[in-house]
Write an enzyme that holds these catalytic residues in place. Structure first.
Site, PDB file in Angstrom:
ATOM      1  N   ASP A 130       0.808  -1.230   0.000  1.00 27.04           N
ATOM      2  CA  ASP A 130       0.000   0.000   0.000  1.00 27.04           C
ATOM      3  C   ASP A 130       0.843   1.283   0.000  1.00 27.04           C
ATOM      4  O   ASP A 130       0.336   2.348  -0.326  1.00 27.04           O
ATOM      5  CB  ASP A 130      -0.922   0.031   1.225  1.00 27.04           C
ATOM      6  CG  ASP A 130      -1.846  -1.173   1.298  1.00 27.04           C
ATOM      7  OD1 ASP A 130      -2.097  -1.789   0.249  1.00 27.04           O
ATOM      8  OD2 ASP A 130      -2.309  -1.505   2.407  1.00 27.04           O
ATOM      9  N   ARG A 165     -16.391  -0.133 -24.504  1.00 24.98           N
ATOM     10  CA  ARG A 165     -16.920  -0.192 -23.138  1.00 24.98           C
ATOM     11  C   ARG A 165     -16.121   0.687 -22.188  1.00 24.98           C
ATOM     12  O   ARG A 165     -15.002   1.087 -22.481  1.00 24.98           O
ATOM     13  CB  ARG A 165     -16.757  -1.625 -22.593  1.00 24.98           C
ATOM     14  CG  ARG A 165     -17.793  -2.580 -23.034  1.00 24.98           C
ATOM     15  CD  ARG A 165     -17.466  -3.948 -22.436  1.00 24.98           C
ATOM     16  NE  ARG A 165     -18.399  -4.949 -22.923  1.00 24.98           N
ATOM     17  CZ  ARG A 165     -18.168  -6.250 -22.904  1.00 24.98           C
ATOM     18  NH1 ARG A 165     -17.022  -6.713 -22.446  1.00 24.98           N
ATOM     19  NH2 ARG A 165     -19.070  -7.089 -23.345  1.00 24.98           N
ATOM     20  N   MET A 172      -6.075  -2.487  -4.847  1.00 25.40           N
ATOM     21  CA  MET A 172      -5.899  -2.410  -3.392  1.00 25.40           C
ATOM     22  C   MET A 172      -5.252  -1.082  -2.991  1.00 25.40           C
ATOM     23  O   MET A 172      -4.928  -0.253  -3.834  1.00 25.40           O
ATOM     24  CB  MET A 172      -5.040  -3.574  -2.917  1.00 25.40           C
ATOM     25  CG  MET A 172      -5.787  -4.880  -2.831  1.00 25.40           C
ATOM     26  SD  MET A 172      -4.714  -6.171  -2.164  1.00 25.40           S
ATOM     27  CE  MET A 172      -5.926  -7.387  -1.691  1.00 25.40           C
ATOM     28  N   ARG A 279      -0.444  -8.760  -4.602  1.00 22.33           N
ATOM     29  CA  ARG A 279       0.634  -8.936  -3.625  1.00 22.33           C
ATOM     30  C   ARG A 279       1.237 -10.334  -3.673  1.00 22.33           C
ATOM     31  O   ARG A 279       2.029 -10.693  -2.807  1.00 22.33           O
ATOM     32  CB  ARG A 279       0.165  -8.554  -2.225  1.00 22.33           C
ATOM     33  CG  ARG A 279      -0.976  -9.364  -1.705  1.00 22.33           C
ATOM     34  CD  ARG A 279      -1.422  -8.830  -0.349  1.00 22.33           C
ATOM     35  NE  ARG A 279      -1.787  -9.923   0.499  1.00 22.33           N
ATOM     36  CZ  ARG A 279      -2.657  -9.840   1.497  1.00 22.33           C
ATOM     37  NH1 ARG A 279      -3.230  -8.686   1.768  1.00 22.33           N
ATOM     38  NH2 ARG A 279      -2.928 -10.869   2.224  1.00 22.33           N
TER      39      ARG A 279
HETATM   40  O1  F6P Z   1      -2.354  -3.977   3.409  1.00 18.65           O
HETATM   41  C1  F6P Z   1      -2.206  -4.822   2.310  1.00 18.65           C
HETATM   42  C2  F6P Z   1      -3.549  -5.258   1.794  1.00 18.65           C
HETATM   43  O2  F6P Z   1      -3.328  -6.136   0.703  1.00 18.65           O
HETATM   44  C3  F6P Z   1      -4.486  -4.124   1.417  1.00 18.65           C
HETATM   45  O3  F6P Z   1      -4.163  -3.534   0.186  1.00 18.65           O
HETATM   46  C4  F6P Z   1      -5.813  -4.821   1.487  1.00 18.65           C
HETATM   47  O4  F6P Z   1      -6.878  -3.937   1.729  1.00 18.65           O
HETATM   48  C5  F6P Z   1      -5.627  -5.736   2.669  1.00 18.65           C
HETATM   49  O5  F6P Z   1      -4.242  -5.972   2.784  1.00 18.65           O
HETATM   50  C6  F6P Z   1      -6.336  -7.052   2.578  1.00 18.65           C
HETATM   51  O6  F6P Z   1      -6.141  -7.717   3.785  1.00 18.65           O
HETATM   52  P1  F6P Z   1      -6.423  -9.278   4.047  1.00 18.65           P
HETATM   53  O7  F6P Z   1      -5.208 -10.035   3.651  1.00 18.65           O
HETATM   54  O8  F6P Z   1      -6.656  -9.349   5.538  1.00 18.65           O
HETATM   55  O9  F6P Z   1      -7.630  -9.655   3.254  1.00 18.65           O
END
Ligand code: F6P
Length: 346
Positions: A130, A165, A172, A279
């Protein structure tokens, strides 16, 4: 000669680069004959004594791998007095001289409390896709997530153009719009909606009409998961807001933005929610290097006794800052950066 023993744990969401930090810590520590114990699943491992010695061999080649070889969790040791007592016992049992804590806002807040309230010699390393941790120019994992989101946005251009479209992509970022803004610029989005700047849907539909007038009816709209409509044009019900903006798990604004754009403009709209792909997987070169340097720095901070502080990036230098600064709210998207992104809207 064994000149000491330090622990390391990784907490919070997984993030590309965690293994590079672990390797950096182990390699730098071994250079001074300091041994490293890896605690499993975040603070949980320190509570239960779930631990593995990390050797040069066990960390060989792990910098390429996503996730964390130690596992992670969002366990809060302050939840019970018993957990804190178990940590004290394990700390003694394993003869720890310091602990390197690799995590985001939640994990680093616990690290700060462990230092200030419990007196443990703790060092923090900023981890999160983030990029919202104050005190460091970048956290590792961010640039990899931006690349993944950029590639996804680029691919959506094909469907947007071929089908005329609007393609909405939800990315995230929790309470900040770093991933949305960076990937939006790199992927040539037509609009980027971020939590820091409440959006007006009418501005988007007016620009869509202009684009249609230019013979470009398609558009790409990047929406950060915590983006919110301006009070003037709030189209969300209270119950929708409760579902979308949950502290523990955000998500869902992309679908509602797409539906509202289609309703107001009549242009067919579709949504892609990128989710955990952002991620997962191998860190890019930037994140491997940053994470490695953070790991090395963390051990040097231990050797110098710089406890209660966090390794950080300042320009191109690795520095250290007080953990207190790092857990003091969020680092929000730079206003100037967003202003530059806005030039390309519509
Ligand atoms: O903080 C990293 C993150 O991937 C955010 O971007 C996202 O909102 C959150 O973690 C999701 O968390 P979890 O793994 O608890 O679903």
């Amino acid at each position: 000669m064994d000149t000491g023993r330090i622990g390391i744990l990784t907490g919070g969401g997984d993030c590309p680069g965690l293994n590079a930090v672990i390797r950096g810590v182990v390699r730098r520590a071994l250079a001074d004959d300091v041994h490293v114990l890896g605690f499993k699943s975040g603070w949980q491992g320190l509570i239960t004594g779930d631990v593995e010695p990390l050797t040069r061999l066990s960390v060989a080649g792990i910098q390429f791998r996503g996730g964390t070889i130690l596992g992670t969790s969002r366990t809060d040791p302050f939840a019970t007095a018993e957990s804190l007592a178990q940590i004290r016992e394990n700390w003694r049992k394993y003869g720890l001289q310091a602990l390197v804590v690799v995590g985001g806002n939640g994990t680093l807040t616990v690290a700060k409390r462990m230092f200030e309230e419990q007196g443990y010699p703790v060092i923090g390393v900023p981890k999160t896709i983030d990029n919202d941790i104050p005190g460091t120019d970048f956290s590792f994992g961010f640039h990899t997530a931006v690349q993944v989101a950029t590639d996804a946005i680029e691919r959506l251009h094909t469907t947007a153009e071929s089908h005329h479209r609007v393609m909405v992509i939800e990315v995230m970022g929790r309470h900040t719009g770093w991933i949305a803004a960076y990937a939006g610029i790199a992927g040539a989005a037509d609009f980027i909606l971020v939590p820091e700047v409440p959006f007006r849907i009418s501005r988007i539909t007016e620009a869509l009409a202009n684009r249609r007038g230019m013979g470009r009816p398609h558009s790409i709209v990047v929406v950060a998961e915590d983006a919110k409509p301006h009070d003037d044009e709030d189209f969300l019900t209270e119950s929708q807001k409760t579902t979308i903006y949950r502290e523990e798990r955000l998500g869902g604004i992309g679908h509602l933005v797409a539906r509202e754009i289609e309703r107001l403009s009549g242009i067919e709209s579709r949504v892609s929610v990128l989710g955990y792909i952002q991620r997962g997987g191998s860190p890019n070169a930037f994140d491997r290097i940053l994470a490695t340097r953070f790991g090395v720095k963390a051990v040097e901070m231990v050797l110098e006794g710089q406890f209660g502080r966090m390794a950080a990036l300042s320009g191109t230098s690795i520095v250290d800052v007080p953990l207190t600064d790092a857990v003091n709210g969020y680092k929000y998207l730079d206003a100037e950066f967003y202003r530059h992104a806005e030039i390309f809207f519509g």
